[in-house]
Design a protein around this motif. Structure first.
Motif, PDB file in Angstrom:
ATOM      1  N   TRP A   1       0.467  17.795  -8.985  1.00 42.79           N
ATOM      2  CA  TRP A   1      -0.853  16.831  -8.281  1.00 42.79           C
ATOM      3  C   TRP A   1      -2.057  17.732  -7.867  1.00 42.79           C
ATOM      4  O   TRP A   1      -1.962  19.589  -8.194  1.00 42.79           O
ATOM      5  CB  TRP A   1       0.420  16.696  -6.727  1.00 42.79           C
ATOM      6  CG  TRP A   1       0.918  18.243  -6.488  1.00 42.79           C
ATOM      7  CD1 TRP A   1       0.542  19.388  -5.519  1.00 42.79           C
ATOM      8  CD2 TRP A   1       1.956  18.547  -6.896  1.00 42.79           C
ATOM      9  NE1 TRP A   1       1.281  20.080  -5.750  1.00 42.79           N
ATOM     10  CE2 TRP A   1       2.300  19.343  -5.646  1.00 42.79           C
ATOM     11  CE3 TRP A   1       3.159  17.997  -7.709  1.00 42.79           C
ATOM     12  CZ2 TRP A   1       3.476  20.409  -6.158  1.00 42.79           C
ATOM     13  CZ3 TRP A   1       3.839  18.816  -7.473  1.00 42.79           C
ATOM     14  CH2 TRP A   1       3.990  20.279  -6.871  1.00 42.79           C
TER      15      TRP A   1
ATOM     16  N   GLY B   1       0.745   3.887  -2.903  1.00 45.00           N
ATOM     17  CA  GLY B   1      -0.160   5.318  -2.378  1.00 45.00           C
ATOM     18  C   GLY B   1       1.030   6.540  -2.483  1.00 45.00           C
ATOM     19  O   GLY B   1       1.088   7.403  -2.085  1.00 45.00           O
TER      20      GLY B   1
ATOM     21  N   ARG C   1       2.116  11.339  -1.878  1.00 47.06           N
ATOM     22  CA  ARG C   1       1.167  10.634  -1.893  1.00 47.06           C
ATOM     23  C   ARG C   1      -0.836  10.475  -2.024  1.00 47.06           C
ATOM     24  O   ARG C   1      -1.014  12.025  -1.448  1.00 47.06           O
ATOM     25  CB  ARG C   1       0.941   9.937   0.178  1.00 47.06           C
ATOM     26  CG  ARG C   1       0.585   8.852   1.034  1.00 47.06           C
ATOM     27  CD  ARG C   1       0.803   8.816   1.782  1.00 47.06           C
ATOM     28  NE  ARG C   1       0.208   7.165   1.933  1.00 47.06           N
ATOM     29  CZ  ARG C   1       0.422   6.615   3.212  1.00 47.06           C
ATOM     30  NH1 ARG C   1       1.432   6.953   4.124  1.00 47.06           N
ATOM     31  NH2 ARG C   1      -0.221   5.232   3.110  1.00 47.06           N
ATOM     32  N   GLY C   2      -1.288   9.528  -2.022  1.00 48.63           N
ATOM     33  CA  GLY C   2      -2.371  10.386  -2.596  1.00 48.63           C
ATOM     34  C   GLY C   2      -3.084   8.869  -4.056  1.00 48.63           C
ATOM     35  O   GLY C   2      -3.035   8.557  -4.328  1.00 48.63           O
ATOM     36  N   GLY C   3      -4.569  10.253  -4.249  1.00 47.25           N
ATOM     37  CA  GLY C   3      -4.528   8.991  -5.522  1.00 47.25           C
ATOM     38  C   GLY C   3      -4.059   9.165  -6.682  1.00 47.25           C
ATOM     39  O   GLY C   3      -2.693   9.735  -6.407  1.00 47.25           O
ATOM     40  N   PRO C   4      -4.342   8.525  -7.550  1.00 45.14           N
ATOM     41  CA  PRO C   4      -3.398   8.553  -9.284  1.00 45.14           C
ATOM     42  C   PRO C   4      -3.710   9.879  -9.326  1.00 45.14           C
ATOM     43  O   PRO C   4      -3.973  10.650  -9.329  1.00 45.14           O
ATOM     44  CB  PRO C   4      -4.833   8.035 -10.400  1.00 45.14           C
ATOM     45  CG  PRO C   4      -5.595   7.646  -9.374  1.00 45.14           C
ATOM     46  CD  PRO C   4      -5.707   7.896  -8.068  1.00 45.14           C
TER      47      PRO C   4
ATOM     48  N   GLU D   1      -5.640  17.048  -3.406  1.00 43.21           N
ATOM     49  CA  GLU D   1      -5.986  15.232  -2.911  1.00 43.21           C
ATOM     50  C   GLU D   1      -4.406  14.950  -2.171  1.00 43.21           C
ATOM     51  O   GLU D   1      -4.711  13.792  -1.530  1.00 43.21           O
ATOM     52  CB  GLU D   1      -6.603  14.325  -3.790  1.00 43.21           C
ATOM     53  CG  GLU D   1      -6.403  13.975  -4.833  1.00 43.21           C
ATOM     54  CD  GLU D   1      -6.702  12.886  -5.994  1.00 43.21           C
ATOM     55  OE1 GLU D   1      -6.985  11.743  -5.425  1.00 43.21           O
ATOM     56  OE2 GLU D   1      -7.628  14.092  -6.524  1.00 43.21           O
ATOM     57  N   HIS D   2      -4.072  15.228  -2.813  1.00 43.03           N
ATOM     58  CA  HIS D   2      -2.116  14.614  -2.731  1.00 43.03           C
ATOM     59  C   HIS D   2      -1.855  15.022  -1.908  1.00 43.03           C
ATOM     60  O   HIS D   2      -2.154  16.816  -1.511  1.00 43.03           O
ATOM     61  CB  HIS D   2      -1.265  14.703  -3.848  1.00 43.03           C
ATOM     62  CG  HIS D   2      -1.558  13.967  -5.084  1.00 43.03           C
ATOM     63  ND1 HIS D   2      -2.801  14.085  -5.825  1.00 43.03           N
ATOM     64  CD2 HIS D   2      -2.440  12.563  -5.525  1.00 43.03           C
ATOM     65  CE1 HIS D   2      -3.165  13.345  -7.177  1.00 43.03           C
ATOM     66  NE2 HIS D   2      -2.434  12.358  -6.671  1.00 43.03           N
TER      67      HIS D   2
ATOM     68  N   ASP E   1       1.099  -1.377  -0.147  1.00 40.44           N
ATOM     69  CA  ASP E   1      -0.149   0.046   0.164  1.00 40.44           C
ATOM     70  C   ASP E   1       0.597   1.328   0.261  1.00 40.44           C
ATOM     71  O   ASP E   1       0.741   1.712  -0.535  1.00 40.44           O
ATOM     72  CB  ASP E   1      -0.716   0.218   0.793  1.00 40.44           C
ATOM     73  CG  ASP E   1      -1.908  -0.827   1.073  1.00 40.44           C
ATOM     74  OD1 ASP E   1      -2.268  -1.587  -0.081  1.00 40.44           O
ATOM     75  OD2 ASP E   1      -2.505  -1.849   2.408  1.00 40.44           O
TER      76      ASP E   1
END
Length: 294
Positions: free
Chosen positions: A235, A222, A256-259, A238-239, A218
């Motif tokens: 980015w 991530g 770190r975060g979503g795609p 959300e990052h 993870d």
């Protein structure tokens, strides 16, 4: 083996003061049975202090520590806990064979001759421990620990100062023990690159607190490394930016975060465990330097 539903390690609110210095503060964590955990962080982050508390070699100033479902006993490790100090102490003046016999005598009912012999087998049985190389001493010290068939392994810098082949042998022995017995292992180490394929979880301490606690898979999925022009951003809100380094007209950012969406002019790559841990280490050092200046 740890009973079902019981944590191998649990430390609610754990803290330790040494005079006016707080080596650990609110260091709350749980470790599930069967895990192989990499415990890392900058020098002085509290790794050895934490292992010493779990081994019963020290007493907490705040909070509590439990191993294998029971409070940590005072005066030494729980009988089912195997602890290896980073100095890898061995009895002086003994031969390899005498050292193994001593291990058997000190651990009646828990000693496995075959397991200890598997690790110590390549060592010359008549050689004195003082004459062994660093790698040989490491394997003999680990043989003494694994010979007791511990349910919880606490290893402080078990890879330090070892050549690549011996590091692989140490990790192979630890992971094989966990796989065969269902034990749990916590390895405090700076040799993060070696641990990526052996550990399933990373605990990162920063000034005595748990800063990062995640499964290795993870953790890697991530995070993303972004390389692109300085002053721009690929980015979104959300990052979380873990580290941002500017070099000339370019920058390298670990987020770190979503795609990451389409980002013309940017190169997006997956980090290795060393990339992630080093970024957190550098960020922690920068925060420490800033705190000293204020």
């Amino acid at each position: 083996m740890t009973a079902a539903g019981t944590h191998a390690v649990r430390t609610p609110g754990l803290g330790r003061r040494h005079g006016g210095t707080r080596a650990l503060r609110d260091c709350s964590l749980t470790v599930d049975p069967g895990s192989v955990v990499a415990l890392t962080g900058a020098p002085g982050a509290g790794k050895s202090t934490l292992l010493g508390l779990l081994a019963g070699l020290d007493l907490p100033s705040e909070g509590t520590a439990a191993v294998l479902g029971a409070p940590v006993p005072t005066g030494g490790p729980h009988p089912a806990v195997g602890y290896l100090d980073q100095s890898r102490p061995l009895p002086g003046g003994f031969t390899v064979a005498e050292t193994l016999r001593l291990g058997a005598a000190l651990n009646p009912g828990r000693w496995d001759d075959g397991r200890a012999a598997d690790l110590a087998g390549p060592l010359p049985p008549g050689s004195r421990t003082a004459a062994l190389s660093g790698g040989q001493r490491a394997m003999l010290a680990l043989a003494l620990v694994l010979g007791t068939v511990p349910d919880l392994l606490l290893l402080d810098e078990p890879l330090a100062g070892l050549d690549p082949l011996t590091r692989r042998r140490v990790l192979a022995a630890v992971t094989a023990h966990v796989a065969e017995t269902g034990a749990t292992a916590v390895l405090a180490s700076h040799e993060v690159e070696d641990l990526q394929d052996s550990c399933d979880r990373v605990l990162f301490l920063d000034r005595g607190r748990v800063l990062l606690d995640d499964d290795v898979d993870d953790l890697l999925t991530g995070h993303r490394i972004l390389d692109g022009p300085a002053g721009a951003a690929a980015w979104s809100a959300e990052h979380t930016v873990v580290e941002q380094r500017v070099h000339g007209r370019d920058q390298t950012v670990l987020v770190r975060g979503g795609p990451i969406g389409p980002a013309p002019g940017w190169r997006v790559s997956a980090p290795g465990l060393l990339d992630v841990v080093m970024a957190y280490l550098r960020a922690a050092e920068e925060r420490s330097d800033e705190a000293k200046e204020t």
